[in-house]
Every structure is written in structure tokens, then in C-alpha cells.
Design a protein around this motif. Sequence first.
Motif, mmCIF file in Angstrom:
data_model
loop_
_atom_site.group_PDB
_atom_site.id
_atom_site.type_symbol
_atom_site.label_atom_id
_atom_site.label_comp_id
_atom_site.label_asym_id
_atom_site.label_seq_id
_atom_site.Cartn_x
_atom_site.Cartn_y
_atom_site.Cartn_z
ATOM 1 N N UNK A 1 0.877 -1.171 0.000
ATOM 2 C CA UNK A 1 0.000 0.000 0.000
ATOM 3 C C UNK A 1 0.913 1.219 0.000
ATOM 4 N N UNK A 2 0.802 2.058 -1.023
ATOM 5 C CA UNK A 2 1.745 3.171 -1.180
ATOM 6 C C UNK A 2 1.011 4.488 -1.419
ATOM 7 N N UNK A 3 1.518 5.543 -0.806
ATOM 8 C CA UNK A 3 0.981 6.888 -0.973
ATOM 9 C C UNK A 3 2.077 7.779 -1.530
ATOM 10 N N UNK A 4 1.782 8.440 -2.651
ATOM 11 C CA UNK A 4 2.694 9.413 -3.251
ATOM 12 C C UNK A 4 1.939 10.728 -3.383
ATOM 13 N N UNK A 5 2.697 11.821 -3.420
ATOM 14 C CA UNK A 5 2.102 13.139 -3.627
ATOM 15 C C UNK A 5 2.621 13.705 -4.939
ATOM 16 N N UNK A 6 1.688 14.134 -5.805
ATOM 17 C CA UNK A 6 2.015 14.753 -7.089
ATOM 18 C C UNK A 6 1.451 16.161 -7.092
ATOM 19 N N UNK A 7 2.270 17.138 -6.832
ATOM 20 C CA UNK A 7 1.847 18.538 -6.928
ATOM 21 C C UNK A 7 0.477 18.813 -6.299
ATOM 22 N N UNK A 8 0.303 18.429 -5.050
ATOM 23 C CA UNK A 8 -0.933 18.719 -4.328
ATOM 24 C C UNK A 8 -2.014 17.660 -4.419
ATOM 25 N N UNK A 9 -1.809 16.642 -5.243
ATOM 26 C CA UNK A 9 -2.757 15.521 -5.311
ATOM 27 C C UNK A 9 -2.065 14.302 -4.735
#
Length: 101
Positions: A27-35
Motif C-alpha cells: 500500500x503506497x501513498x505518493x504526492x504529485x503537486x498537491x494531489x
Amino acid sequence: MRENIRCVYVREYSELPGLQQAGTVQYELKEYDGRYHLCTRRMPGGKAGAFCLSGVTESTAQNLLRFLYENSVEPELALAVAQDCMEEPARVWQAAENGNS
């Protein structure tokens, strides 16, 4: 596009003959420019589920990821579970195949 990995959980499953195969679910969480981009992936087998989340704080996105992990949500069900869990102003949608929607 700037990408930052925020959090990763890995759940391991033992071989139980007749009941389940050994493997892991990540289970992975990444952040892309505010999303936020959440991805769940089963190994081996490669089944994956990916979706994007916006309109929430990083803490809320991390809590959702932890919820998916702690409840052993299957990769193919993660999007539907997230849509059921999140309330306005959160927005949850299917990620593009390349993971950058």
C-alpha cells in the motif's frame, strides 16, 4: 511533475495450503503537486489498484492508506472502498494506467 513518496505499508501473507498462497500486498501513498496517488499491489500476481485523491490534507490521505492496510483491502477493491469512506470536499478518482492522472 514532482513526485514524493509519503508512506508505504507492506502486508505479508503466509502459505496456507488450500486457503491462501504466500505473498505480499503493498500500500503506497505518493504526492504529485498537491494531489495524492494511492496504489495497492499484490505480489506475486501483480494485481493492482490505483486512484487519486484531492481536497484532503496529507494526514487524511495517510489515514486512508493506513485504513486500507489495517483492513487488508484487496487491490481491486481499494478504489471503491476509498469512494465509500471519503466525504466532501475529498475527490477520489481512477488513476490513469501510467499512474500520473
